[in-house]
Design an enzyme around this catalytic site. Sequence first.
Site, PDB file in Angstrom:
ATOM      1  N   GLN A  34     -26.784  12.991   0.050  1.00  0.00           N
ATOM      2  CA  GLN A  34     -28.196  13.016   0.456  1.00  0.00           C
ATOM      3  C   GLN A  34     -28.894  14.288  -0.033  1.00  0.00           C
ATOM      4  OE1 GLN A  34     -29.292  10.323   1.885  1.00  0.00           O
ATOM      5  NE2 GLN A  34     -31.409  10.952   2.203  1.00  0.00           N
TER       6      GLN A  34
ATOM      7  N   PHE B  47       0.833  -1.221   0.000  1.00  0.00           N
ATOM      8  CA  PHE B  47       0.000   0.000   0.000  1.00  0.00           C
ATOM      9  C   PHE B  47       0.866   1.268   0.000  1.00  0.00           C
ATOM     10  CE2 PHE B  47      -3.389  -2.466   2.690  1.00  0.00           C
ATOM     11  CZ  PHE B  47      -3.770  -3.174   1.568  1.00  0.00           C
TER      12      PHE B  47
ATOM     13  N   ARG C  91     -32.200  23.629  -7.036  1.00  0.00           N
ATOM     14  CA  ARG C  91     -33.132  22.510  -7.200  1.00  0.00           C
ATOM     15  C   ARG C  91     -34.428  22.818  -6.448  1.00  0.00           C
ATOM     16  NH1 ARG C  91     -34.578  17.993 -10.116  1.00  0.00           N
ATOM     17  NH2 ARG C  91     -35.513  16.419  -8.762  1.00  0.00           N
TER      18      ARG C  91
ATOM     19  N   GLU D 283      -2.236   6.776   7.097  1.00  0.00           N
ATOM     20  CA  GLU D 283      -1.426   7.489   8.107  1.00  0.00           C
ATOM     21  C   GLU D 283      -1.964   7.238   9.512  1.00  0.00           C
ATOM     22  OE1 GLU D 283       0.407  11.105   7.288  1.00  0.00           O
ATOM     23  OE2 GLU D 283       0.802  10.565   5.208  1.00  0.00           O
ATOM     24  N   GLY D 284      -2.425   6.016   9.733  1.00  0.00           N
ATOM     25  CA  GLY D 284      -2.987   5.615  11.027  1.00  0.00           C
ATOM     26  C   GLY D 284      -4.495   5.708  10.977  1.00  0.00           C
TER      27      GLY D 284
ATOM     28  N   GLY E 253     -30.012  14.010  -3.457  1.00  0.00           N
ATOM     29  CA  GLY E 253     -30.987  12.954  -3.737  1.00  0.00           C
ATOM     30  C   GLY E 253     -30.404  11.944  -4.717  1.00  0.00           C
ATOM     31  N   GLY E 254     -31.235  11.499  -5.665  1.00  0.00           N
ATOM     32  CA  GLY E 254     -30.788  10.491  -6.638  1.00  0.00           C
ATOM     33  C   GLY E 254     -29.610  10.967  -7.464  1.00  0.00           C
TER      34      GLY E 254
END
Length: 401
Positions: free
Chosen positions: A353, A170, A282, A380-381, A356-357
């Site tokens: 959220q 990693f 929206r 990093e932990g 929405g969609g």
Amino acid sequence: MALLSAGPSLDSIPVPHDLLTAEQREIRALVRALAEERIAPRAAEIDRTAEFPWDIVELFRENGIFGTLADEVYGGVGSSALATYVSIEEISKACATSGLILAVQALGTLALELAGDEEQKQRFVPRIASGEILSAYALTEPGSGSDAAAMRTEARRDGDVYVLDGAKRFITNAGIAGIYIVFAKTDPSAGHAGISAFAVEPGTPGLEIGRIEPKMGVKGSKTGEVFLNGCRVPAANRLGEEGTGFRLAMRILDRSRPGIAAQALGIAQGATDYAVGYALTRETFGEPIARHQLVAAMLADMETRCEAARGLLYRCGAMIDDGVDGPELTKLSAMTKLVCSDTAMAVTTDAVQVLGGYGFMEEYPVERMMRDAKVTQIYEGTNQIQRLVIARELARARRGG
Ligand SMILES: Cc1cc2nc3c(=O)[nH]c(=O)nc-3n(C[C@H](O)[C@H](O)[C@H](O)COP(=O)(O)OP(=O)(O)OC[C@H]3O[C@@H](n4cnc5c(N)ncnc54)[C@H](O)[C@@H]3O)c2cc1C
């Protein structure tokens, strides 16, 4: 535009309300403009192709973005943790992969700054601070992540070289770094006191790159295996004395965890900004969703969490630039990483959220931001480890040292 040409005449008196000097504010404005104009338009494609964005590295080189990692004498504009974190935050608002490039670059300069001798600093730091080479920090192994001292990579002295054998996993910038800071046991019987650090250059016989991992987020960043198969590293590349490597790894993390916190905060603020803009346009039930109180409350909480996280991050950066070291820094650095990354995960989830969609669709950036946020709670932990670090420092302070 270039940071390297930033003049010395700027007011350097801290501005109390955000802890930034006038020079740091100027750096923030420059990086913000660059992120909005040049990096944001690339972010979705970097995520979709999962290709390392060399064009962004070139942009950083041209504009001196790596310059805050080093002092003038080593080719930088003056080492500043806070300026670096602010830059990472601004870049990560647009693209978390690009923010990570700067955060990981700091790992190389930190290793040299904290443990390099003058010859090593002269040899490597100017090349890192200009962006000529990228850095990698090779601590994690297949059998040791959180428990870093359980590493199995060994370094055996053989005349003028150390022979390194082991496998790292990693590792960010595997296969593209020009310097690998590698941790290995010079005395396997001594636990963490037997670990030493080495600067390993690509082309060193026995340094091999393995699998590059496909992953959930920060997809343009290369994360992979680094093998050390009888890797012969000049003794002149050992950083610090034998046995000081574990302490060095932890001191680097004290200063690099806030860099990951900055990446996390940038992701969180980017998602918040996008969600606010969306919610103002929206409409449902005849009015913008931002007017519905449940949505408005989410937006208010998102912005408040970002601002609170920023307070910790900037304070931590100012503390490092003031030369604070030791337990006080260890605790604040862990808190900063914990709060900023938990903020990133919570805020990006809420941003999805709010949309929405549409938030769930690849066409909108918040789903990428939510995927990118996750890793900030891990690398990093992990945040479990950050909590252990904070609790340990609390207990140490209560015992009196
Ligand atoms: C994208 C990416 C990039 C990375 N880049 C680098 C890099 O450049 N260099 C590098 O050296 N490493 C890198 N890492 C490795 C990263 O730092 C480790 O994955 C991380 O430290 C966790 O180690 P682990 O994966 O072995 O998990 P483990 O240590 O196996 O932990 C598994 C789970 O157990 C929990 N846990 C473990 N011990 C305890 C405990 N004592 N108490 C409570 N909970 C515990 C952890 O929090 C975690 O939830 C990278 C990882 C990723 C995903």
